[in-house]
Design an enzyme around this catalytic site. Structure first.
Site, short mmCIF file in Angstrom:
data_model
loop_
_atom_site.label_atom_id
_atom_site.label_comp_id
_atom_site.label_asym_id
_atom_site.label_seq_id
_atom_site.Cartn_x
_atom_site.Cartn_y
_atom_site.Cartn_z
N GLU A 116 0.84 -1.20 0.00
CA GLU A 116 0.00 0.00 0.00
C GLU A 116 0.88 1.25 0.00
OE1 GLU A 116 -2.20 -0.86 3.54
OE2 GLU A 116 -3.21 -2.56 2.59
N ALA A 169 -5.67 -4.11 0.59
CA ALA A 169 -6.12 -5.39 1.14
C ALA A 169 -4.90 -6.22 1.53
CB ALA A 169 -6.97 -6.14 0.12
N GLU A 170 -4.64 -6.32 2.81
CA GLU A 170 -3.42 -6.99 3.26
C GLU A 170 -3.46 -8.49 3.02
OE1 GLU A 170 -5.29 -4.93 5.06
OE2 GLU A 170 -4.05 -3.13 4.95
N GLN A 200 1.71 -1.81 6.03
CA GLN A 200 1.96 -0.40 6.31
C GLN A 200 2.35 -0.14 7.77
OE1 GLN A 200 -1.08 2.88 5.39
NE2 GLN A 200 0.33 2.83 3.65
N PHE A 201 1.67 -0.81 8.67
CA PHE A 201 2.00 -0.73 10.10
C PHE A 201 1.77 -2.12 10.69
CE2 PHE A 201 1.29 3.74 9.40
CZ PHE A 201 2.05 4.41 10.36
N ASP A 202 2.42 -2.37 11.83
CA ASP A 202 2.27 -3.62 12.57
C ASP A 202 0.83 -4.13 12.64
OD1 ASP A 202 1.53 -1.56 14.63
OD2 ASP A 202 3.72 -1.31 14.65
N PHE A 218 -1.75 -3.33 11.04
CA PHE A 218 -2.49 -3.46 9.79
C PHE A 218 -2.04 -4.69 8.99
CE2 PHE A 218 -2.65 1.34 10.34
CZ PHE A 218 -3.69 1.22 11.26
N TYR A 230 -2.59 -7.57 10.40
CA TYR A 230 -3.45 -8.65 10.93
C TYR A 230 -4.41 -9.24 9.90
CZ TYR A 230 -1.49 -7.05 15.38
OH TYR A 230 -0.63 -6.69 16.38
N PRO A 231 -4.97 -8.42 8.98
CA PRO A 231 -5.82 -9.08 7.97
C PRO A 231 -5.06 -10.12 7.14
CG PRO A 231 -6.18 -6.70 7.93
CD PRO A 231 -4.99 -6.94 8.83
N HIS A 259 -1.07 1.74 15.77
CA HIS A 259 0.13 2.12 15.01
C HIS A 259 1.42 1.78 15.75
CE1 HIS A 259 -2.95 4.53 12.97
NE2 HIS A 259 -2.12 4.62 11.95
#
Ligand code: TPP
Ligand code: MG
Lengths: 358, 393
Positions: free
Chosen positions: A33, A63-64, A86-88, A90, A92-93, A133
């Site tokens: 992303e 969409a991770e 993008q971040f820790d 994010f 999780y998906p 974040h």
């Protein structure tokens, strides 16, 4: 090219590693992303899509799970994907794709379908970020067989370890401590490149498969006590070692570099020497990487220990809001307190040679 | 096969009466619904984009005035917060400057008994729901995560993990059905958020269970730097509804009148058991993603200029003034209402936040675990030691 040293930031070192790996292998492809035109929200991928073209570095739909899942397909298809979360929190998906497939594909296929994927994850706190974040998610990945978990703590390691991670044929979760992105060092990139090449040649001849990069390092030598740490906490440990020196303790700091594989030899050599150990890590300590290291030190260095191995970690709470994070993060004072608690009145007894009857 | 005791689907009945196909009912109208032109004139009905099955009555002047008042407050809140972040008084603020009409309509279409599920972008909608602006700002200021009780105004917490909130919205509607309560639930999401898997799951659950949920997509054309063309190849985001057997509508997201009309009808149909709905608002993110972002790195100034001309406030103001509804007195009343909110934000953020680090251990569980109690005691001891050293020093 010159071997003159110049100032390089942690972020720029990662960028150089990506650039060099993309130059050396056309199948290295970067996506995620905002990694294209923007160059990533932390600018780690800056200039890559301009230099290598949109096919080699591109933005995906948001969409991770899609990013991680397609990376698995690409890995099967002969591409070497480097994906950015993008971040820790994010990432999780993407958890299901990473845990159920990325980590297990080699094992399920008896080695016939390895996945050479690098998952870059900016992680940890200390940057004043709002909720979601600042997670330290390394324990989830370290708990998953099949994943390597790397986390550099210096500018030089950022460069060397990212290149190695990309070349490895195992999936590597590459955890980048956000708070170190802006740290700088005087380095010669040219020398680093040579160092990488030399070490990689060793990897290929000795079939060590990346172990030179997964070896822990002694970030500061000392005699009285060992601080074992990794990623964002290494700098805190170095500061604590400096402060402890003023109080008369000679502190050794071990930087794990790689959480999995874990270089126990370096840890035990250090603790066998000092006889005392504190494990320092940023996330909540409950069932964490720090717990694992304590358990192993206790087991392997029992006869050298003068005190129980202690831990300084974050509290077992959701990561705090920006104004309260300083109360949560391991800091110099807490590390010094822990060092003070290491039973300095006793001296380590060499039980192996001690005779009975005392 | 239909089960024997199945009720006739009210939507099918309605579609039959209209004499249109189910596809024509579910697909968005050709073009989009717009009632007030960019220059602030009421469009003739045949130019509003409506077709059979997609017909919308114009909101009343009073509804538009109430909405306009919220627009003025919303704009003021956006710009005040933007300034407060620049002054270092707040950690971050994702502004909805330029999207205020969509924000306000999302809140005003609902009744107090209904629920709203907002994102980080939707501060203005949350305030329009009646939540105290000072409490809303807690997260962006950084003294706690969320500052308000969701149950007080039936307004859930602002969600940052993208699109997750849409499933919560569906669950809330399902809970209401199980409890025999009547309510409509509106979930907000951005254009980027429609790419997440949760978007698919939420729409599908809502449709399969025929729940009264409105999925309100603010298509502001960007997900940080990534343009809409990277999120979808569909003709519009509203078109996504049909795949779920759900009706979708595309509306001018900077036209308060059209928004209130389309969302108002969606609420009404949901109450009649004809939900769920997808509504896409065609709007634009006028400023950077947050203060941490620099939009000039990925988009042209001309594009922004084009959208400045479509500003939702200017448009509604021109229209209401021309109608004679917005008098000088009303205007200055609204401006001063907005200034009151802005002034209290400035005052509140100007003062040091009240912080108690020991709060960190509260509310993790109903009853604190022994480990947490021990850790709390450790921090308490550290704090009292520090206080003591400070006192001595
Ligand atoms: C699951 C997840 N992935 C990534 C992010 C990081 N992120 C925050 S906002 C954003 C863009 C969202 O764009 P959009 O849905 O269009 O909403 P907008 O910001 O435009 O209102 C991204 C990628 C996140 N918050 N959550
Ligand atoms: Mg958007």
């Amino acid at each position: 090219m010159s071997k003159d040293k110049s100032t390089l930031s942690f972020a720029a070192a990662l960028n150089a590693a990506l650039t060099d790996e993309m130059s050396s292998d056309d199948m290295v492809v970067v996506f995620g992303e905002d990694v294209g035109t923007l160059g990533g929200v932390f600018r780690i991928t800056e200039g890559l899509s301009q230099q290598f073209g949109e096919d080699r570095c591109f933005d995906t739909p948001l969409a991770e799970s899609g990013i991680a899942g397609t990376a698995i397909g690409m890995g099967l298809g002969g591409v070497r994907p480097v994906i950015e979360m993008q971040f820790d929190a994010f990432a999780y998906p993407a958890f299901q794709q990473i845990i159920s497939h990325m980590a297990k594909m080699r094992n399920r296929t008896k080695g016939s379908a390895p996945l050479p994927i690098t998952v870059r994850i900016p992680y940890g706190g200390g940057i004043g970020g709002v909720e979601h974040h600042c997670d330290s998610s390394e324990s989830y990945y370290a708990h998953t067989p099949g994943l390597k978990v790397y986390t550099p703590a210096s500018v030089e390691d950022a460069y060397l370890m990212l290149r190695a991670a990309i070349r490895l044929d195992d999936p590597v979760i590459f955890m980048e401590p956000k708070k170190l992105y802006w740290t700088k060092a005087e380095v010669s990139l040219e020398e680093l490149r040579q160092e990488f090449d030399t070490r990689w040649a060793q990897v290929e001849t000795q079939r060590e498969h990346g172990e030179p990069y997964a070896r822990a390092g002694v970030a500061r030598p000392g005699e009285d006590v060992t601080l074992v740490s990794y990623g964002p906490s290494v700098v805190t440990c170095l500061a604590a070692a400096e402060a402890a020196a003023k109080e008369g303790h000679s502190v050794e700091v071990v930087d794990l570099r790689s959480i999995n594989p874990l270089d126990e030899a370096t840890i035990t050599a250090s603790v066998a020497k000092t006889g005392r150990a504190v494990v320092v890590a940023e996330p909540q300590g409950f069932t964490s990487v720090a717990s694992e290291i304590v358990a192993r030190i206790q087991q392997r260095c029992f006869h050298s220990l003068a005190a129980p191995v202690l831990r300084v970690t974050g509290f077992d709470i959701p990561y705090p809001p920006p104004m309260l994070e300083k109360y949560h993060l391991p800091n110099v004072d807490r590390i010094l307190d822990a060092i003070d608690d290491l039973q300095w009145d006793d001296t380590p007894v060499d039980f192996a040679t001690a005779t009975g009857g005392h | 096969m239909m089960p024997e005791n199945a009720q006739p689907d009210p939507t099918d009945e309605k579609v039959k009466r209209l004499g249109i196909s189910l596809e024509d009912y579910l697909l968005p109208t050709h073009g989009r619904i717009q009632m007030i032109s960019e220059s602030g004139e009421l469009l003739p009905v045949d130019e509003q984009g409506s077709t059979p099955g997609h017909e919308y009555p114009m909101p009343t002047t009073q509804e538009l005035l109430d909405g306009y008042r919220q627009l003025v407050i919303g704009r003021r809140v956006n710009d005040q917060n933007y300034a407060l972040v620049r002054q270092g008084r707040m950690a971050v603020y994702p502004s909805s400057h330029g999207q205020e009409a969509s924000e306000v309509a999302a809140a005003l279409c609902l009744e107090p008994r209904d629920w709203l599920f907002p994102t980080y972008r939707d501060t203005v909608a949350v305030i329009a729901r009646g939540v105290d602006p000072m409490e809303v700002m807690t997260n962006f200021r950084g003294n706690w995560h969320q500052g308000y009780n969701p149950h007080e105004n039936n307004t859930s917490v602002q969600s940052t993990p993208l699109t997750t909130q849409l499933l919560h919205a569906v669950g809330m509607a399902h809970a209401a059905r199980l409890r025999g309560e009547e309510m409509v639930v509106l979930g907000m999401v951005g254009d980027g958020g429609t790419s997440e898997g949760d978007f698919h799951e939420a729409l599908n659950f809502a449709s399969v269970f025929k729940l009264p949920v409105i999925f309100f997509v603010q298509n502001n054309k960007y997900a940080i730097s990534v343009p809409l063309s990277r999120q979808t190849a569909a003709p519009s985001l509203a078109h996504k509804a049909v795949g779920y057997g759900m009706a979708g509508e595309l509306v001018d997201g900077n036209d308060l009148a059209a928004l209130l009309a389309v969302l108002g009808r969606a609420v009404k149909l949901c109450r009649e058991g004809r939900g769920p709905f997808l509504v896409e608002a065609d709007t634009y993110r006028m400023q950077s993603h947050t203060n941490a972002d620099d939009a000039t790195r990925y988009r042209e100034g001309e594009e922004v200029d084009e959208w400045t001309k479509r500003d939702p406030l200017t448009r509604m103001r021109t229209y209401l003034k021309h109608e004679g509804a917005l008098t000088e007195e009303l205007e200055s009343e609204y401006t001063s209402d907005a200034e009151t909110v802005a002034a209290s934000l400035r005052d509140a953020m100007g003062q040091d936040a009240e912080l108690n680090p020991l709060d960190l251990f509260d509310h993790v569980y109903t009853v604190q675990t022994p480990q947490l109690a021990e850790q709390r005691a450790q921090l308490a001891e550290e704090l009292s030691r520090d206080a003591h050293t400070e006192h001595q020093g």
